[in-house]
Design a protein around this motif. Structure first.
Motif, PDB file in Angstrom:
ATOM      1  N   PRO A  82       0.818  -1.212   0.000  1.00 42.71           N
ATOM      2  CA  PRO A  82       0.000   0.000   0.000  1.00 42.71           C
ATOM      3  C   PRO A  82       0.852   1.263   0.000  1.00 42.71           C
ATOM      4  O   PRO A  82       1.959   1.284   0.541  1.00 42.71           O
ATOM      5  N   TRP A  83       0.315   2.314  -0.618  1.00 42.44           N
ATOM      6  CA  TRP A  83       1.021   3.591  -0.739  1.00 42.44           C
ATOM      7  C   TRP A  83       1.593   4.066   0.590  1.00 42.44           C
ATOM      8  O   TRP A  83       2.733   4.541   0.661  1.00 42.44           O
ATOM      9  N   ALA A  84       0.835   3.932   1.646  1.00 41.38           N
ATOM     10  CA  ALA A  84       1.259   4.469   2.946  1.00 41.38           C
ATOM     11  C   ALA A  84       2.532   3.802   3.456  1.00 41.38           C
ATOM     12  O   ALA A  84       3.263   4.387   4.258  1.00 41.38           O
ATOM     13  N   GLN A  85       2.809   2.594   2.992  1.00 40.43           N
ATOM     14  CA  GLN A  85       4.015   1.884   3.443  1.00 40.43           C
ATOM     15  C   GLN A  85       5.043   1.673   2.325  1.00 40.43           C
ATOM     16  O   GLN A  85       6.153   1.204   2.583  1.00 40.43           O
ATOM     17  N   TYR A  86       4.679   2.026   1.104  1.00 43.75           N
ATOM     18  CA  TYR A  86       5.504   1.652  -0.050  1.00 43.75           C
ATOM     19  C   TYR A  86       6.940   2.164   0.041  1.00 43.75           C
ATOM     20  O   TYR A  86       7.889   1.391  -0.058  1.00 43.75           O
ATOM     21  N   TRP A  87       7.108   3.460   0.268  1.00 40.97           N
ATOM     22  CA  TRP A  87       8.459   4.032   0.219  1.00 40.97           C
ATOM     23  C   TRP A  87       9.296   3.577   1.416  1.00 40.97           C
ATOM     24  O   TRP A  87      10.493   3.312   1.292  1.00 40.97           O
ATOM     25  N   THR A  88       8.641   3.454   2.562  1.00 38.92           N
ATOM     26  CA  THR A  88       9.362   2.980   3.734  1.00 38.92           C
ATOM     27  C   THR A  88       9.835   1.542   3.524  1.00 38.92           C
ATOM     28  O   THR A  88      10.982   1.187   3.831  1.00 38.92           O
ATOM     29  N   LYS A  89       8.960   0.712   2.999  1.00 39.03           N
ATOM     30  CA  LYS A  89       9.325  -0.684   2.739  1.00 39.03           C
ATOM     31  C   LYS A  89      10.419  -0.768   1.690  1.00 39.03           C
ATOM     32  O   LYS A  89      11.348  -1.594   1.792  1.00 39.03           O
ATOM     33  N   LEU A  90      10.327   0.095   0.669  1.00 41.41           N
ATOM     34  CA  LEU A  90      11.332   0.079  -0.383  1.00 41.41           C
ATOM     35  C   LEU A  90      12.699   0.475   0.168  1.00 41.41           C
ATOM     36  O   LEU A  90      13.721  -0.131  -0.170  1.00 41.41           O
ATOM     37  N   GLU A  91      12.718   1.502   1.023  1.00 42.91           N
ATOM     38  CA  GLU A  91      13.974   1.902   1.670  1.00 42.91           C
ATOM     39  C   GLU A  91      14.590   0.730   2.441  1.00 42.91           C
ATOM     40  O   GLU A  91      15.794   0.464   2.362  1.00 42.91           O
ATOM     41  N   THR A  92      13.726   0.060   3.198  1.00 44.34           N
ATOM     42  CA  THR A  92      14.206  -1.075   3.995  1.00 44.34           C
ATOM     43  C   THR A  92      14.759  -2.174   3.096  1.00 44.34           C
ATOM     44  O   THR A  92      15.795  -2.778   3.382  1.00 44.34           O
ATOM     45  N   ALA A  93      14.060  -2.426   1.990  1.00 44.53           N
ATOM     46  CA  ALA A  93      14.505  -3.453   1.050  1.00 44.53           C
ATOM     47  C   ALA A  93      15.845  -3.068   0.428  1.00 44.53           C
ATOM     48  O   ALA A  93      16.731  -3.921   0.256  1.00 44.53           O
ATOM     49  N   ILE A  94      15.988  -1.794   0.102  1.00 44.38           N
ATOM     50  CA  ILE A  94      17.260  -1.331  -0.476  1.00 44.38           C
ATOM     51  C   ILE A  94      18.381  -1.489   0.535  1.00 44.38           C
ATOM     52  O   ILE A  94      19.459  -1.992   0.213  1.00 44.38           O
ATOM     53  N   THR A  95      18.102  -1.083   1.760  1.00 41.29           N
ATOM     54  CA  THR A  95      19.109  -1.216   2.809  1.00 41.29           C
ATOM     55  C   THR A  95      19.478  -2.676   3.044  1.00 41.29           C
ATOM     56  O   THR A  95      20.638  -3.005   3.294  1.00 41.29           O
ATOM     57  N   GLY A  96      18.501  -3.556   2.955  1.00 46.10           N
ATOM     58  CA  GLY A  96      18.735  -4.981   3.143  1.00 46.10           C
ATOM     59  C   GLY A  96      19.172  -5.694   1.884  1.00 46.10           C
ATOM     60  O   GLY A  96      19.217  -6.921   1.853  1.00 46.10           O
ATOM     61  N   LYS A  97      19.468  -4.921   0.853  1.00 46.69           N
ATOM     62  CA  LYS A  97      19.945  -5.470  -0.424  1.00 46.69           C
ATOM     63  C   LYS A  97      18.933  -6.438  -1.032  1.00 46.69           C
ATOM     64  O   LYS A  97      19.304  -7.484  -1.591  1.00 46.69           O
ATOM     65  N   ASN A  98      17.638  -6.062  -0.917  1.00 49.32           N
ATOM     66  CA  ASN A  98      16.595  -6.963  -1.394  1.00 49.32           C
ATOM     67  C   ASN A  98      15.469  -6.201  -2.079  1.00 49.32           C
ATOM     68  O   ASN A  98      14.298  -6.556  -1.965  1.00 49.32           O
TER      69      ASN A  98
END
Length: 425
Positions: A82-98
């Protein structure tokens, strides 16, 4: 966008809460890491596809199945956040190399992502982008390299409540309207005793004073994107026009705006007009009240006709293990056939030139062609480095002008000082 997504977007945009604002410094560090996304599953190369709108998910899941039939060695995994979590989740995924192999990106965040090394240039792959509007391709181009292929775009229009116009005996808006017409009609439609106001004028950028800034031939940032342009007369005058509805009492009062979105005010008969995006089309016309009482017209013309515009793009993770497969998926998503299938859902306007007719036909007897026509005078949202950080502080400062604590010019001067400090980083 789905209704809940749009409501959430409206709430956040009104408050200018920018979820998941990327730290370029942090991303630069991440860019050195090894990407863990992609890989093989059951002998097939699996490509993850990140998106945020569940109302679009069904068509892309069907598209993925067709793609897999043509490419039996590739599996597409659609990941919906969902939009409300999208960018935060994406940041976390980038940080976790995933991070997803392919994901959605919007114009305001494009430069920060590109310069941080998060997304890969696409020039080495066979992608046909000849049928996409040039201004959107430019928004995803950096140092001569293309980093994203537009998937859809939005523009803004003047949404209006026909019942309020009919009750007041006033003609509906059309393409002859000027700023003077706009303000004059807003006054006529305002009936404080009935709680009806001519315009909803939230203190916000997109769908707010950025529209009138561009219509006044102003700009929010300098051409090089390194400084705020809110010290330029044309920019200040654009904000002053937007503020004038409030000054003259024809705008929805601030206390009402604080408790209701402009879309809710239109649908409840409290606001006669509001600027809103094409993404509201399935929301407004998805309910009986909207079908019967709402329609849309082009934005009134100032010195020029203009509207802000955003375009989402399909981008590739810079560190995906499967660039060729990811590029094949992006190429498939960029075809006329897929864009027409997306258009037929009526959810968003596809970016591929010539495919928009199917979107317009999804809402017969409504004037939504104005959103497609607006591409001719649409100005893509700013995407300068740290631009979103600067935009994030606008509302708090300009609220002071709306509250009467300072003039628009004084608020602009205060904003320029703080914005320039952010843009210099």
């Amino acid at each position: 966008m789905e209704k809940d997504t749009v409501k959430g977007f409206r709430k956040m945009r009104g408050k200018l809460v920018l979820l998941g604002m990327l730290s370029v410094a942090a991303l630069a560090v991440v860019g050195c890491g090894k990407q863990e996304a992609g890989g093989e599953k059951g002998g097939k190369t699996e490509i993850s596809y990140g998106l945020w709108d569940k109302s679009q998910a069904p068509v892309f899941e069907e598209v993925a199945k067709d793609f897999e039939k043509e490419n039996p060695d590739i599996k597409i995994k659609v990941e919906i956040t969902p939009w409300a979590q999208y960018w935060t989740k994406l940041e976390t995924a980038i940080t976790g190399k995933n991070a997803p192999d392919v994901f959605w990106l919007n114009i305001p965040k494009s430069t920060d992502y590109i310069e941080a090394g998060v997304v890969a240039p696409l020039d080495e792959f066979e992608l046909d982008v000849t049928n996409f509007p040039e201004q959107y391709l430019e928004s995803y181009t950096n140092d001569g390299k293309l980093y994203g292929v537009p998937k859809d775009f939005d523009t803004n229009g003047l949404w209006y409540n026909k019942k309020i116009f009919d009750d007041a005996g006033v003609a509906y808006p059309d393409d002859t309207w000027t700023w003077e017409t706009w303000q004059s009609v807003a006054k006529k439609l305002t009936d404080v005793d009935k709680g009806i106001y001519g315009m909803a004028t939230p203190v916000t950028w997109q769908g707010g004073y950025y529209e009138t800034i561009y219509q006044n031939e102003g700009q929010p940032f300098t051409d090089d994107g390194k400084k705020s342009a809110f010290d330029q007369p044309a920019t200040i005058e654009g904000v002053e026009f937007w503020h004038k509805f409030q000054e003259e009492g024809s705008a929805v009062p601030l206390e009402m705006m604080a408790n209701s979105s402009q879309s809710e005010l239109l649908q409840s008969g409290k606001a006669a007009m509001a600027i809103d995006g094409s993404y509201m089309t399935p929301v407004f016309f998805g309910e009986d009240y909207g079908k019967e009482n709402l329609d849309v017209a082009p934005l009134p013309k100032g010195k020029v006709r203009a509207t802000t515009s955003n375009a989402l793009a399909n981008v590739m993770s810079a560190h995906t293990k499967n660039k060729e497969a990811a590029a094949k998926w992006i190429a498939y998503l960029s075809t006329e056939e897929v864009n027409k299938r997306v258009a037929e859902t009526g959810v968003v306007i596809p970016a591929y030139d010539g495919s928009q007719e199917a979107w317009v036909n999804a809402y017969p007897d409504k004037n939504i062609q104005v959103f497609v026509d607006a591409v001719e005078y649409a100005v893509p949202l700013p995407n300068n480095k740290n631009g979103m950080a600067a935009i994030a502080i606008e509302t708090e400062i300009f609220n002071e002008a709306w509250l009467g604590n300072m003039t628009v010019k004084e608020a602009a001067a205060k904003y320029v000082e703080q914005a320039n400090a952010l843009l210099a980083k």
